[in-house]
Design an enzyme around this catalytic site. Sequence first.
Site, short mmCIF file in Angstrom:
data_model
loop_
_atom_site.label_atom_id
_atom_site.label_comp_id
_atom_site.label_asym_id
_atom_site.label_seq_id
_atom_site.Cartn_x
_atom_site.Cartn_y
_atom_site.Cartn_z
N SER A 116 -10.15 19.08 7.03
CA SER A 116 -10.05 20.48 6.58
C SER A 116 -9.32 20.68 5.26
O SER A 116 -9.57 21.65 4.56
CB SER A 116 -9.37 21.31 7.66
OG SER A 116 -8.08 20.81 7.94
N HIS A 152 -15.49 21.60 10.60
CA HIS A 152 -15.96 21.88 9.24
C HIS A 152 -17.32 21.26 8.93
O HIS A 152 -17.80 21.37 7.81
CB HIS A 152 -14.93 21.41 8.21
CG HIS A 152 -13.65 22.16 8.32
ND1 HIS A 152 -13.41 23.34 7.65
CD2 HIS A 152 -12.55 21.94 9.09
CE1 HIS A 152 -12.22 23.80 7.96
NE2 HIS A 152 -11.67 22.96 8.84
N LYS A 165 -16.22 29.20 11.90
CA LYS A 165 -16.54 28.80 10.52
C LYS A 165 -18.04 29.02 10.29
O LYS A 165 -18.43 30.14 9.98
CB LYS A 165 -16.05 27.37 10.29
CG LYS A 165 -14.52 27.28 10.58
CD LYS A 165 -13.90 26.00 10.20
CE LYS A 165 -12.51 25.83 10.80
NZ LYS A 165 -11.53 26.83 10.38
C1 LIG Z 1 -10.33 20.67 12.11
C2 LIG Z 1 -10.06 21.97 12.78
N1 LIG Z 1 -10.09 22.03 14.13
C3 LIG Z 1 -9.85 23.18 14.77
C4 LIG Z 1 -9.58 24.35 14.10
C5 LIG Z 1 -9.27 25.60 14.86
O1 LIG Z 1 -10.33 26.49 14.87
P1 LIG Z 1 -10.15 28.02 15.24
O2 LIG Z 1 -9.91 28.75 13.96
O3 LIG Z 1 -11.44 28.41 15.88
O4 LIG Z 1 -9.02 28.16 16.18
C6 LIG Z 1 -9.57 24.35 12.71
C7 LIG Z 1 -9.29 25.59 11.98
O5 LIG Z 1 -8.95 25.65 10.85
C8 LIG Z 1 -9.80 23.12 12.03
O6 LIG Z 1 -9.77 23.06 10.69
#
Ligand SMILES: Cc1ncc(COP(=O)(O)O)c(C=O)c1O
Length: 404
Positions: A185, A213, A244
């Site tokens: 991310s 992502h 996303k």
């Molecule tokens: C790699 C990763 N996993 C999980 C999440 C969490 O997702 P959510 O925004 O749906 O809680 C994110 C959010 O930025 C992320 O970048």
Amino acid sequence: MGLFDKFQGLVAARGELEALGIDPFGVEIERILSPTEGIIRGRRTILAGTNNYLGLTFHPDCIAAAHRALDAEGTGTTGSRMANGSYASHRRLEAELAAFYGMRDAIVFSTGYQANLGVLAGLTGPKDVVLLDADCHASLYDGCRLSGAEVIRFRHNNADELATRLRRLGARAADALIVVEGIYSMLGDRAPLEEIVAAKREHGGYLLVDEAHSLGVLGERGRGLVEELGVLADADLIVGTFSKSLGGTGGFCVSDLPALELVRYSSRPYIFTASPSPATIASTRQALSILASGRELRARLRANFEHLHARLTAMGYTLGASPSPVIAVVLADRVEALQFWNHLLQRGVYVNLMLPPATPNGVSLIRCSVSAAHSPEQIDAVCAAFAELRATAGSVVAEHGAGG
Ligand SMILES: Cc1ncc(COP(=O)(O)O)c(C=O)c1O
């Protein structure tokens, strides 16, 4: 040590930002206009830091589906998936996710964060071992904490180190859980999944890939890096988010493991929180069907991110990784990153500011996320703002370092 003493560092850091006249963590989008535009500080601003990869937040079919669910099923479920919060639509979305990946089962959670907490803490406990890529998202770290599992970190994207650590585990490796992301991310780099899978095949273990992502972004059918690299069958658990590319909120886990169904019963983040609202589920189902139905949005997204990446590279910026929808511009330090971020906003471009300790290796970043919905003119405007900063980089820092 008083209860609030821990905030002293934070107060000092906030004071520093106030002195610079910058508030990067309190930005308000006063009005959202489209997936790629909003009003910020009274001005029309291009949103280039939203994770809205396919631009589906305003898709008429997703909005219509959400409207219908709102009218028919109400505003919220008022209960957990385990109690009164599993509607037919939650179950249908699970079946659709499982079918999309060609897997046996799926679980829908209330957020992506909770999906990671729920799967890790539901599946592993104090007697288990998790091998975690060092750059994994906070939710994966927090999931390990909640589970109480033994956590062995390996250097980011270093499959050799993973192999060494698995080898050292001996017989325990067979039941170890290896945790990585598809696209990371912060820097937008990809996991070397073929090498990670090879280590798993040689030494044992189960593989969990967080495709937050990369869902809808990579792969022939949008199933992420596992599909792009042809290792879908080697991923024992795939987690992802609706927040996303699907433009909603919520998260999921899919797996061929029969035990996934049992995770529901041992997963506190699944049991002790309310389920996603009917409107959220309805728009997500619609978005998934759009995502799965063609390559056009993915192709447009790719063209946009390749173009922005090439232009920023040509300007001489240091970028975090090869082209992906996450384009991280690496800056000299916190002050430079803050000034760049502020100047971009003043020029009508919103991006994410990422500072240590949230970043890998203590780097200071401007993180752009590209959308299929960005028009060529918007990408040009983002490039023009970066080009202007490049030309005036020295004076930008000097000008604002004094407190502007
Ligand atoms: C790699 C990763 N996993 C999980 C999440 C969490 O997702 P959510 O925004 O749906 O809680 C994110 C959010 O930025 C992320 O970048």
